[in-house]
Motif scaffolding. Structure first.
Motif, short mmCIF file in Angstrom:
data_model
loop_
_atom_site.label_atom_id
_atom_site.label_comp_id
_atom_site.label_asym_id
_atom_site.label_seq_id
_atom_site.Cartn_x
_atom_site.Cartn_y
_atom_site.Cartn_z
N CYS A 82 0.84 -1.21 0.00
CA CYS A 82 0.00 0.00 0.00
C CYS A 82 0.87 1.25 0.00
O CYS A 82 0.59 2.22 -0.72
N TYR A 83 1.92 1.22 0.79
CA TYR A 83 2.84 2.36 0.88
C TYR A 83 3.49 2.63 -0.48
O TYR A 83 3.55 3.78 -0.94
N ASP A 84 3.93 1.57 -1.15
CA ASP A 84 4.53 1.73 -2.49
C ASP A 84 3.54 2.38 -3.46
O ASP A 84 3.90 3.28 -4.23
N LEU A 136 -9.80 13.34 2.44
CA LEU A 136 -8.83 13.94 3.36
C LEU A 136 -7.49 13.20 3.30
O LEU A 136 -6.44 13.81 3.16
N LEU A 137 -7.55 11.87 3.39
CA LEU A 137 -6.33 11.08 3.40
C LEU A 137 -5.56 11.22 2.08
O LEU A 137 -4.33 11.18 2.07
N ASP A 138 -6.29 11.42 0.98
CA ASP A 138 -5.64 11.59 -0.32
C ASP A 138 -4.73 12.81 -0.38
O ASP A 138 -3.87 12.90 -1.25
N THR A 139 -4.94 13.78 0.52
CA THR A 139 -4.13 14.99 0.49
C THR A 139 -2.83 14.84 1.26
O THR A 139 -1.96 15.71 1.18
N ALA A 142 2.50 10.27 1.50
CA ALA A 142 2.36 8.82 1.69
C ALA A 142 2.75 8.40 3.11
O ALA A 142 2.05 7.61 3.75
N GLU A 143 3.85 8.94 3.63
CA GLU A 143 4.32 8.57 4.97
C GLU A 143 3.31 8.95 6.03
O GLU A 143 3.03 8.19 6.96
N ILE A 174 6.71 11.87 14.70
CA ILE A 174 6.77 13.12 13.93
C ILE A 174 5.74 13.07 12.80
O ILE A 174 5.01 14.03 12.55
N ARG A 175 5.68 11.94 12.11
CA ARG A 175 4.72 11.80 11.00
C ARG A 175 3.28 11.87 11.50
O ARG A 175 2.42 12.44 10.84
N ALA A 176 3.02 11.29 12.66
CA ALA A 176 1.67 11.34 13.22
C ALA A 176 1.28 12.78 13.54
O ALA A 176 0.15 13.22 13.26
N PHE A 177 2.21 13.54 14.09
CA PHE A 177 1.95 14.95 14.43
C PHE A 177 1.69 15.75 13.15
O PHE A 177 0.71 16.50 13.07
N ARG A 178 2.53 15.56 12.14
CA ARG A 178 2.36 16.28 10.87
C ARG A 178 1.05 15.90 10.19
O ARG A 178 0.37 16.74 9.60
N ALA A 179 0.72 14.61 10.25
CA ALA A 179 -0.51 14.15 9.61
C ALA A 179 -1.73 14.80 10.25
O ALA A 179 -2.65 15.24 9.56
#
Length: 200
Positions: A82-84, A136-139, A142-143, A174-179
């Protein structure tokens, strides 16, 4: 379907009985497809990635180690596929604000006090929420999307996400905070667009 444990079926596959893998795949298919649908609203895409996950699992089965439950090992394969795919797509945030359906606009009005995380969680229950959550998630990058879905929809811990993706726990945090920040910003735009449509 037999009640054989996963490890017994895996041993049979490795012993040359490829039919045992069919049973193993059918046992795990609902969870795998559900996980793929959390990343992609396109049903065909979700099914294709689920199928590719089982192909990858079959070809890599000799590398499986029983210290980890088979379901967790398979989930890591699904998540990485999915990530790829998400990295290949790279949607722009501007594509978010398009034409909303009437049910989406109506649902936005009732959900405008919900947090973006609640929106993602609610996606399991309501079609309108599902469509909006995917917009929302589409914006997200990927990370960030990986972390948000795994944390909010799969209820995985920071350490589980880090282990699955091969990241440090600090990177996951960090990614969770940014997301969350990015989702809130886009949710505000979405709600404003919905309000404007209702007023016009």
């Amino acid at each position: 379907m037999s009640a054989k444990p996963d490890e017994e079926l895996i041993a049979e596959v490795l012993g040359g009985d490829s039919g045992a893998f069919t049973e193993l795949a059918e046992r795990h298919r609902p969870r795998v497809e559900r996980l793929c649908r959390r990343f992609f609203s396109d049903e065909e895409m979700a099914r294709d990635i689920a199928q590719e996950s089982f192909i990858r699992a079959f070809t890599a089965l000799a590398t499986y180690r029983a210290e980890m439950p088979f379901g967790g090992w398979l989930r890591a394969i699904v998540v990485n596929l999915c990530y790829d795919e998400l990295r290949r797509r790279r949607r722009r945030p501007e594509e978010l604000i398009g034409d909303f359906s009437a049910p989406e606009v109506q649902w936005m009005q009732t959900a405008n006090v919900a947090s973006p995380e609640d929106l993602v969680g609610e996606a399991e229950q309501r079609r309108e929420a599902y469509d909006l959550a995917h917009r929302l998630l589409d914006t997200l990058k990927a990370e960030d999307r990986m972390v948000m879905v795994l944390k909010e929809s799969e209820d995985m811990s920071v350490s589980e996400i880090a282990q699955t993706l091969g990241w440090s726990e600090a990177k996951v945090k960090i990614r969770a905070f940014r997301a969350r920040q990015a989702l809130r910003k886009q949710a505000e735009r979405m709600l404003a667009a919905g309000r404007n449509r209702l007023q016009s």
